[in-house]
Design a protein around this motif. Structure first.
Motif, PDB file in Angstrom:
ATOM      1  N   GLY A  76      32.437  55.834  16.536  1.00  0.00           N
ATOM      2  CA  GLY A  76      33.380  54.796  16.121  1.00  0.00           C
ATOM      3  C   GLY A  76      34.594  54.698  17.016  1.00  0.00           C
ATOM      4  N   GLU A  77      34.987  55.791  17.650  1.00  0.00           N
ATOM      5  CA  GLU A  77      36.118  55.772  18.582  1.00  0.00           C
ATOM      6  C   GLU A  77      35.715  55.245  19.958  1.00  0.00           C
ATOM      7  OE1 GLU A  77      37.473  59.755  18.710  1.00  0.00           O
ATOM      8  OE2 GLU A  77      38.400  59.727  16.728  1.00  0.00           O
ATOM      9  N   MET A  78      34.535  55.628  20.430  1.00  0.00           N
ATOM     10  CA  MET A  78      34.142  55.314  21.799  1.00  0.00           C
ATOM     11  C   MET A  78      33.567  53.907  21.946  1.00  0.00           C
ATOM     12  SD  MET A  78      35.086  57.975  23.315  1.00  0.00           S
ATOM     13  CE  MET A  78      34.556  57.268  24.853  1.00  0.00           C
ATOM     14  N   ARG A  79      32.880  53.430  20.934  1.00  0.00           N
ATOM     15  CA  ARG A  79      32.214  52.128  21.042  1.00  0.00           C
ATOM     16  C   ARG A  79      33.201  50.994  21.354  1.00  0.00           C
ATOM     17  NH1 ARG A  79      28.688  51.778  16.254  1.00  0.00           N
ATOM     18  NH2 ARG A  79      30.708  51.715  15.210  1.00  0.00           N
ATOM     19  N   PRO A  80      34.350  50.874  20.672  1.00  0.00           N
ATOM     20  CA  PRO A  80      35.287  49.793  21.049  1.00  0.00           C
ATOM     21  C   PRO A  80      35.843  49.941  22.461  1.00  0.00           C
ATOM     22  CG  PRO A  80      35.787  50.650  18.854  1.00  0.00           C
ATOM     23  CD  PRO A  80      34.805  51.585  19.469  1.00  0.00           C
ATOM     24  N   LEU A  81      36.056  51.173  22.910  1.00  0.00           N
ATOM     25  CA  LEU A  81      36.573  51.376  24.267  1.00  0.00           C
ATOM     26  C   LEU A  81      35.573  50.894  25.312  1.00  0.00           C
ATOM     27  CD1 LEU A  81      38.200  54.918  23.922  1.00  0.00           C
ATOM     28  CD2 LEU A  81      39.373  52.711  24.074  1.00  0.00           C
ATOM     29  N   LEU A  82      34.295  51.167  25.091  1.00  0.00           N
ATOM     30  CA  LEU A  82      33.266  50.685  26.015  1.00  0.00           C
ATOM     31  C   LEU A  82      33.147  49.165  25.963  1.00  0.00           C
ATOM     32  CD1 LEU A  82      30.470  53.365  25.447  1.00  0.00           C
ATOM     33  CD2 LEU A  82      31.998  53.167  27.408  1.00  0.00           C
ATOM     34  N   ALA A  83      33.304  48.600  24.745  1.00  0.00           N
ATOM     35  CA  ALA A  83      33.181  47.147  24.592  1.00  0.00           C
ATOM     36  C   ALA A  83      34.317  46.412  25.295  1.00  0.00           C
ATOM     37  CB  ALA A  83      33.148  46.780  23.111  1.00  0.00           C
ATOM     38  N   GLU A  84      35.501  47.002  25.304  1.00  0.00           N
ATOM     39  CA  GLU A  84      36.667  46.343  25.893  1.00  0.00           C
ATOM     40  C   GLU A  84      36.643  46.342  27.424  1.00  0.00           C
ATOM     41  OE1 GLU A  84      39.980  48.388  24.290  1.00  0.00           O
ATOM     42  OE2 GLU A  84      39.567  47.775  22.208  1.00  0.00           O
ATOM     43  N   ARG A  85      35.793  47.151  28.031  1.00  0.00           N
ATOM     44  CA  ARG A  85      35.794  47.250  29.486  1.00  0.00           C
ATOM     45  C   ARG A  85      35.330  45.962  30.150  1.00  0.00           C
ATOM     46  NH1 ARG A  85      32.286  49.986  31.700  1.00  0.00           N
ATOM     47  NH2 ARG A  85      33.411  50.648  33.562  1.00  0.00           N
ATOM     48  N   GLY A  86      34.469  45.204  29.503  1.00  0.00           N
ATOM     49  CA  GLY A  86      33.915  44.021  30.117  1.00  0.00           C
ATOM     50  C   GLY A  86      32.772  44.365  31.060  1.00  0.00           C
ATOM     51  N   CYS A  87      32.283  43.364  31.776  1.00  0.00           N
ATOM     52  CA  CYS A  87      31.145  43.535  32.681  1.00  0.00           C
ATOM     53  C   CYS A  87      31.641  43.668  34.115  1.00  0.00           C
ATOM     54  CB  CYS A  87      30.190  42.349  32.568  1.00  0.00           C
ATOM     55  SG  CYS A  87      29.346  42.241  30.963  1.00  0.00           S
ATOM     56  N   THR A  88      31.095  44.629  34.828  1.00  0.00           N
ATOM     57  CA  THR A  88      31.497  44.914  36.203  1.00  0.00           C
ATOM     58  C   THR A  88      30.598  44.146  37.167  1.00  0.00           C
ATOM     59  OG1 THR A  88      32.177  47.134  35.538  1.00  0.00           O
ATOM     60  CG2 THR A  88      31.860  46.742  37.890  1.00  0.00           C
ATOM     61  N   VAL A  89      31.214  43.339  38.040  1.00  0.00           N
ATOM     62  CA  VAL A  89      30.439  42.596  39.036  1.00  0.00           C
ATOM     63  C   VAL A  89      30.733  43.061  40.454  1.00  0.00           C
ATOM     64  CG1 VAL A  89      30.165  40.555  37.582  1.00  0.00           C
ATOM     65  CG2 VAL A  89      32.170  40.755  39.047  1.00  0.00           C
TER      66      VAL A  89
END
Length: 303
Positions: free
Chosen positions: A90-103
């Motif tokens: 629950g702590e890590m999932r939002p942090l990964l989601a906020e990173r966006g997609c790397t191009v």
């Protein structure tokens, strides 16, 4: 062992190292803010220490997303209580989601506006499509229960829109909507029409579910042609129609490959958790996946 074996996390050691370096400080900062946000009788940092350190919390989340492993299994594997695993994810999932997609090493896309600007700056073609994920049926008597029933698959599902480039690299995933939402409605709600009309000249390929957007965007959304004749078609019309349809399909097939890569992460094959977490889960998968796709295309010395 987990870091070295890419089959467990779906990511290379280099990508995981970059995730640790980027997400670690954010997690630590939020952890301290959470500790300081309530009245305390002891100083921040006092008391029992975490048995599951940050790196293990990140790995737990990646394994859960990649293989859909239950929290009980992960708790036994890491030697902690199940509630610890649930809290860590629950702590890590939002942090990964906020990173966006790397191009690229210095370009990160977090919104649809940034995607359109990126495609326009590079003169690239984008491809969009919607896909569904089966979810648990809402409880009887719950408001808007029928909204989750997909008209296409006749099952309870949520839907999200995926944008890729011409090579199939994931550029953006829209937050989920109930399964009854049509593809074209999903695109309109995301603001795609306004972005294409007011923004740079970008061509977007789409399937028949988005027919109607071409007229509203000045032809920037390209969909298969309508079948003008269902009966008594002129000679050669059917052959021409099939040729055009196949040519368009061969161009937009890359988005199907991108969706397939996303759904290889088992947490999105069929979701058995809370529907409220689906948007974060989709974007938490899309971010590391796009990072891996970019890393595969760029030599290590250039990253």
């Amino acid at each position: 062992m987990i870091i070295r074996n890419h089959r467990l996390t779906g990511l290379s050691t280099d990508v995981i190292a970059e995730l640790i370096a980027e997400v670690g400080p954010l997690w630590h900062e939020r952890h301290l803010d959470r500790l300081a946000s309530r009245p305390r009788k002891r100083a921040v940092g006092a008391g029992a220490k975490y048995r599951l350190v940050f790196v293990d919390r990140l790995l737990v989340t990646l394994v859960h997303l990649r293989h859909g492993s239950t929290h009980d299994v992960l708790a036994c594997w890491f030697g902690v209580d199940r509630s610890t695993i649930t809290r860590a994810i629950g702590e890590m999932r939002p942090l990964l989601a906020e990173r966006g997609c790397t191009v690229s090493p210095r370009v990160r896309l977090r919104t649809l506006a940034e995607v359109v600007e990126h495609l326009g700056a590079g003169g690239k073609t984008g491809i969009i499509d919607g896909t569904e994920i089966r979810v648990r049926r809402p409880a009887a008597g719950r408001k808007d229960r029928d909204r989750f029933i997909s008209g296409k698959n006749k099952q309870n599902a949520v839907k999200f829109m995926v944008v890729t480039d011409g090579e199939g690299r994931v550029l953006w995933c829209r937050p989920t909507e109930p399964g009854s939402c049509a593809d074209i409605t999903h695109a309109r709600q995301s603001g795609l029409v306004k972005l294409l009309v007011d923004g740079p000249a970008v061509e977007i390929l789409a399937d028949v579910g988005y027919q109607g957007l071409a007229a509203r965007t000045g032809g920037r959304v390209v969909t298969p042609q309508h079948r003008k004749f269902k009966k008594n078609a002129p000679d050669g019309y059917e052959e021409m129609y099939e040729r055009q349809r196949k040519e368009h399909s061969s161009l937009r097939i890359r988005v199907e490959h991108g969706i397939a890569h996303i759904k290889n992460w088992r947490s999105l094959t069929r979701h058995r958790g809370r529907r409220e977490h689906m948007s974060d889960t989709v974007q938490a998968v899309a971010g590391p996946l796009s990072h891996r796709q970019t890393a595969d295309l760029i030599p290590a010395q250039q990253r």
